[in-house]
Design a protein around this motif. Structure first.
Motif, PDB file in Angstrom:
ATOM      1  N   ARG A  58       0.831  -1.201   0.000  1.00 33.31           N
ATOM      2  CA  ARG A  58       0.000   0.000   0.000  1.00 33.31           C
ATOM      3  C   ARG A  58       0.872   1.260   0.000  1.00 33.31           C
ATOM      4  NH1 ARG A  58      -2.525   2.742   4.693  1.00 33.31           N
ATOM      5  NH2 ARG A  58      -4.027   4.176   3.775  1.00 33.31           N
ATOM      6  N   ARG A 128      -7.744   5.382  -4.043  1.00 35.49           N
ATOM      7  CA  ARG A 128      -8.488   4.620  -3.040  1.00 35.49           C
ATOM      8  C   ARG A 128      -7.557   3.679  -2.275  1.00 35.49           C
ATOM      9  NH1 ARG A 128     -13.579   4.917  -2.713  1.00 35.49           N
ATOM     10  NH2 ARG A 128     -13.991   2.743  -2.154  1.00 35.49           N
ATOM     11  N   ARG A 129      -6.622   3.052  -2.981  1.00 35.07           N
ATOM     12  CA  ARG A 129      -5.660   2.142  -2.338  1.00 35.07           C
ATOM     13  C   ARG A 129      -4.803   2.907  -1.332  1.00 35.07           C
ATOM     14  NH1 ARG A 129      -3.413  -2.034  -0.137  1.00 35.07           N
ATOM     15  NH2 ARG A 129      -1.599  -2.963  -1.083  1.00 35.07           N
ATOM     16  N   LEU A 132      -7.473   4.482   1.685  1.00 36.52           N
ATOM     17  CA  LEU A 132      -8.384   3.617   2.448  1.00 36.52           C
ATOM     18  C   LEU A 132      -7.662   2.370   2.940  1.00 36.52           C
ATOM     19  CD1 LEU A 132     -11.474   3.809   0.048  1.00 36.52           C
ATOM     20  CD2 LEU A 132     -11.056   5.157   2.129  1.00 36.52           C
ATOM     21  N   PHE A 135      -9.222  -0.901   1.841  1.00 38.95           N
ATOM     22  CA  PHE A 135      -9.487  -1.011   0.398  1.00 38.95           C
ATOM     23  C   PHE A 135      -9.629  -2.483   0.008  1.00 38.95           C
ATOM     24  CE2 PHE A 135      -7.587  -1.488  -3.907  1.00 38.95           C
ATOM     25  CZ  PHE A 135      -8.475  -0.724  -4.631  1.00 38.95           C
ATOM     26  N   GLU A 140     -13.026  -4.115  -5.858  1.00 35.37           N
ATOM     27  CA  GLU A 140     -12.995  -2.873  -6.628  1.00 35.37           C
ATOM     28  C   GLU A 140     -12.303  -3.040  -7.973  1.00 35.37           C
ATOM     29  OE1 GLU A 140     -12.488   0.842  -4.645  1.00 35.37           O
ATOM     30  OE2 GLU A 140     -13.025  -0.037  -2.699  1.00 35.37           O
TER      31      GLU A 140
END
Length: 169
Positions: A58, A128-129, A132, A135, A140
């Motif tokens: 991430r 988003r990764r 969040l 995620f 997604e």
């Protein structure tokens, strides 16, 4: 590595960003080069999605988001980001055009328009990764791949401009 030691290898923050962008550009070219014109694009993109949104840490997405933010205030970083984006769109456009030529991708939409939409969707996934912690990559990325699949098969027609999007029929 300490910040001081890092500057033994790079003359400035901009040079660090350029080095990271070059590393990512080489990785992107390598990732995209394994997809041949006759390959199943959806399967290939699924593998790329898994790699970039499930296997990559991430922190890599967070770093990308920080570079994008820096590009809003720093012309040199903005130029590096713009060059990277141009390379990505160029590679995708060439791949899609070749697949359109051999009939494995619909010609309903322009190859470049498809490439830009794919990049736009991927950018959203990266944000988003990065932002969040919970995620759900499998879910997604799966949704995005469904959209890309429909686009490549010609089930989605892209508008030819902003004015077309709001036009009534």
């Amino acid at each position: 590595m300490s910040a001081g030691n890092l500057y033994r290898y790079f003359r400035s923050k901009d040079a660090i960003v350029a080095g990271l962008a070059e590393r990512d550009r080489a990785q992107m070219a390598s990732d995209l080069s394994v997809i041949g014109p006759g390959d199943d694009f959806i399967a290939a993109f699924r593998e790329l999605g898994r790699k970039h949104f499930e296997e990559e840490p991430r922190e890599r997405a967070i770093l990308g988001l920080e570079i994008w933010a820096e590009a809003t205030r720093n012309r040199e970083v903005a130029a590096t980001v713009q060059e990277f984006e141009g390379d990505l769109i160029g590679h995708l456009t060439d791949m899609i055009a070749a697949a359109q030529e051999n009939g494995s991708v619909s010609r309903l939409n322009e190859a470049r328009d498809i490439a830009v939409l794919i990049a736009t969707l991927a950018d959203g996934l990266f944000v988003r990764r990065a932002t969040l912690p919970d995620f759900d990559a499998g879910r997604e990325v799966g949704h995005v791949l469904s959209i890309i699949g429909a686009l490549l098969k010609g089930h989605i027609t892209l508008s030819q401009g902003v004015s077309d999007a709001g036009a009534s029929s």
